[in-house]
Enzyme design. Structure first.
Site, PDB file in Angstrom:
ATOM      1  N   HIS A 222       0.826  -1.208   0.000  1.00 20.84           N
ATOM      2  CA  HIS A 222       0.000   0.000   0.000  1.00 20.84           C
ATOM      3  C   HIS A 222       0.861   1.259   0.000  1.00 20.84           C
ATOM      4  O   HIS A 222       0.704   2.125  -0.850  1.00 20.84           O
ATOM      5  CB  HIS A 222      -0.938  -0.008   1.212  1.00 20.84           C
ATOM      6  CG  HIS A 222      -1.901   1.133   1.267  1.00 20.84           C
ATOM      7  ND1 HIS A 222      -2.236   1.904   0.168  1.00 20.84           N
ATOM      8  CD2 HIS A 222      -2.628   1.656   2.308  1.00 20.84           C
ATOM      9  CE1 HIS A 222      -3.114   2.830   0.523  1.00 20.84           C
ATOM     10  NE2 HIS A 222      -3.358   2.712   1.804  1.00 20.84           N
ATOM     11  N   HIS A 262      -2.035   0.205 -11.713  1.00 23.05           N
ATOM     12  CA  HIS A 262      -2.898   0.545 -10.593  1.00 23.05           C
ATOM     13  C   HIS A 262      -4.127  -0.345 -10.621  1.00 23.05           C
ATOM     14  O   HIS A 262      -4.636  -0.686 -11.692  1.00 23.05           O
ATOM     15  CB  HIS A 262      -3.309   2.022 -10.665  1.00 23.05           C
ATOM     16  CG  HIS A 262      -3.848   2.553  -9.378  1.00 23.05           C
ATOM     17  ND1 HIS A 262      -5.163   2.374  -8.991  1.00 23.05           N
ATOM     18  CD2 HIS A 262      -3.245   3.251  -8.385  1.00 23.05           C
ATOM     19  CE1 HIS A 262      -5.342   2.941  -7.811  1.00 23.05           C
ATOM     20  NE2 HIS A 262      -4.205   3.483  -7.420  1.00 23.05           N
ATOM     21  N   ASP A 313       2.949   6.935  -7.235  1.00 22.42           N
ATOM     22  CA  ASP A 313       4.176   6.689  -6.488  1.00 22.42           C
ATOM     23  C   ASP A 313       5.439   6.938  -7.301  1.00 22.42           C
ATOM     24  O   ASP A 313       6.481   7.272  -6.743  1.00 22.42           O
ATOM     25  CB  ASP A 313       4.197   5.243  -5.972  1.00 22.42           C
ATOM     26  CG  ASP A 313       3.091   4.969  -4.979  1.00 22.42           C
ATOM     27  OD1 ASP A 313       3.024   5.690  -3.973  1.00 22.42           O
ATOM     28  OD2 ASP A 313       2.286   4.056  -5.206  1.00 22.42           O
TER      29      ASP A 313
END
Length: 377
Positions: A222, A262, A313
Site C-alpha cells: 500500500h 494501478h 508513487d
C-alpha cells in the site's frame, strides 16, 4: 441477505456509499466532492482541499481563514509525546514511531471518548496538525539535530518543511509540497481508508481508526512503492547504468518495477500527471534534473514495453528526494496528506453508521466433520 462470493481482494466490489471521492478508472478521473483533481492541484491549497473533504463544499474566504487558523493553532504536542519520540529505539522506523505516537495521542486528547460529529472535527484538526509535527520532530531527533518549533504563521506545507529542515522553504518547494499533499489527500476505499472505516464502524474513536489506517499504510503493498522506486533510481545511478538497459534486464529476470500500474486506473493516474511536472520543475529549480531524467527514461520504456502507466508513487519518489526528504519518510508523508481523507471518512462513517460485518466464503472441510478422540488420531 445476499451471499454472493466476492472476488479475491474484493476487487470491483462496492462496499459502502460515500460522498467524498469519485474515481473513474477507465477515464483517469479522480475527484474530491465532484471537483476534478486537476482543478484542485492547479487552483487550491491543502487547507482548502481539506475543508472541502470534511465539510462537502468549498469554503468562503472567511471560512477558509477560520479553518486555517484552527489548523495552525492545533500545532501543539503534549510533552509526553516528545518524550516518547526521544525514547524510541535507534532502529525504530518513522512509520513504527508514527503509528505508536498517534495511538498515544488519544490518551492526552480531551475529546478522546466523544465520537460526536463536532468532537470528531475537533480531533481531526489536531491529528492533521500533529502528524506532520511527529514526523518532522522524530526525524530531527534521530539525526541528533535540535528541534524546530512550529511556526503558526506558515501554511501547512511550509510549516512541515520548516520543522523538518530548519530552513524556511522557497515558494517553489512550498507549492510543490502543497500540491503533493492535495494529490494524496484521498483516494476512495483504498486499504488504509477501508481499515479506518471498519474500525470506526465499531464506534471506536478516531485515534483508533487512524492508528489502524497507518498500520495498513505501513504494508509495502500500500505505502511503499515510492520508496522502492527511489531505491531503484539510486541503484541505477550508483552503478552508472543505462536506465533502460537496467530495467530491461529486470524484466528478463521477471522482477517487478515499482510505481507502475494501478488496481483502479486503466489509463494514466491523474496524480502522476502533476507529479511528473513537479519533479521536472523542482529539478530545474535545484539545478539538477538527474532524478527526473532517469525516471522519465524508465517511464517511457515501461509504457512502450509493458503498456503500463506510471502511478502516483513513481514521480513522487523523485519529487520528495529533490525536496531533500529521506526515503524512509516517503510513507509517513503519505500519512501527513491522507489524514485529511481518513478523517473525512471516519466523520462520514460515524455520522451514518452501521457495523461493517461481511461474510466469508468457507473453503474448509465439509460439514459435518467428525470429531476424533485424541487417543484414536
Amino acid at each position: 441477505m445476499s451471499t454472493a462470493v466476492a472476488p479475491k481482494g474484493l476487487e470491483g466490489i462496492v462496499a459502502t456509499t460515500s460522498a467524498i471521492c469519485w474515481i473513474d478508472g477507465d477515464a483517469g478521473v479522480l475527484s474530491y466532492r465532484g471537483i476534478d483533481i486537476h482543478e484542485l492541484a492547479q487552483l487550491s491549497s491543502f487547507e482548502e482541499t481539506t475543508y472541502l473533504l470534511w465539510f462537502g463544499k468549498l469554503p468562503s474566504a472567511g471560512e477558509l481563514a477560520e479553518f486555517t487558523h484552527h489548523l495552525s493553532a492545533a500545532r501543539e504536542l503534549n510533552s509526553k509525546i516528545v518524550d516518547f519520540l526521544r525514547s524510541a529505539p535507534a532502529n525504530a522506523t518513522p512509520m513504527q514511531v508514527l503509528r505508536t505516537a498517534v495511538s498515544l495521542l488519544s490518551i492526552y486528547d480531551a475529546d478522546e471518548a466523544d465520537c460526536t460529529h463536532d468532537a470528531n472535527v475537533r480531533k481531526s484538526f489536531r491529528l492533521t496538525a500533529q502528524i506532520p509535527m511527529i514526523v518532522a520532530l522524530f526525524d530531527r531527533i534521530r539525526k541528533g539535530k535540535s528541534l524546530v518549533e512550529a511556526d503558526k504563521s506558515l501554511s501547512h506545507a511550509a510549516n512541515f518543511l520548516w520543522m523538518l529542515n530548519g530552513e524556511k522553504p522557497s515558494e517553489t518547494a512550498t507549492r510543490a509540497f502543497d500540491i503533493a499533499l492535495i494529490l494524496h489527500a484521498d483516494h476512495e476505499l483504498n486499504a488504509s481508508t477501508f481499515a479506518a472505516r471498519v474500525i470506526a464502524a465499531t464506534l471506536a474513536d478516531i485515534h483508533s481508526a487512524i492508528t489502524g489506517a497507518i498500520g495498513a499504510l505501513k504494508g509495502p503493498l500500500h505505502g511503499g512503492a515510492n520508496e522502492a522506486t527511489m531505491k531503484l533510481l539510486y541503484t541505477i545511478d550508483k552503478a552508472g547504468a543505462d536506465p533502460v538497459e537496467y530495467v530491461k534486464q529486470m524484466f528478463a529476470e521477471k522482477k517487478k518495477i515499482s510505481g507502475f500500474g494501478h488496481r483502479v486506473y486503466h489509463t494514466e493516474d491523474p496524480r502522476a500527471t502533476h507529479l511528473r511536472r513537479m519533479s521536472e520543475e523542482l529539478g530545474k529549480a535545484a539545478g539538477n534534473t538527474k532524478w527526473f531524467d532517469l525516471s522519465r527514461k524508465i517511464e517511457l520504456f515501461v509504457k512502450q514495453e509493458k503498456k503500463l502507466n506510471a502511478n502516483v508513487d513513481f514521480y513522487s519518489a523523485s519529487t520528495y528526494t529533490t525536496l531533500g526528504i529521506d526515503i524512509d519518510l516517503f510513507t509517513p508523508i503519505f500519512a501527513i496528506s491522507r489524514i485529511s481523507g481518513w478523517a473525512a471518512h471516519v466523520i462520514e462513517q460515524h455520522d451514518d453508521n452501521r457495523l461493517i460485518r461481511p461474510r466469508a466464503d468457507y473453503t474448509g472441510p465439509a460439514y459435518p466433520a467428525t470429531y476424533i478422540p485424541i487417543e484414536k488420531r
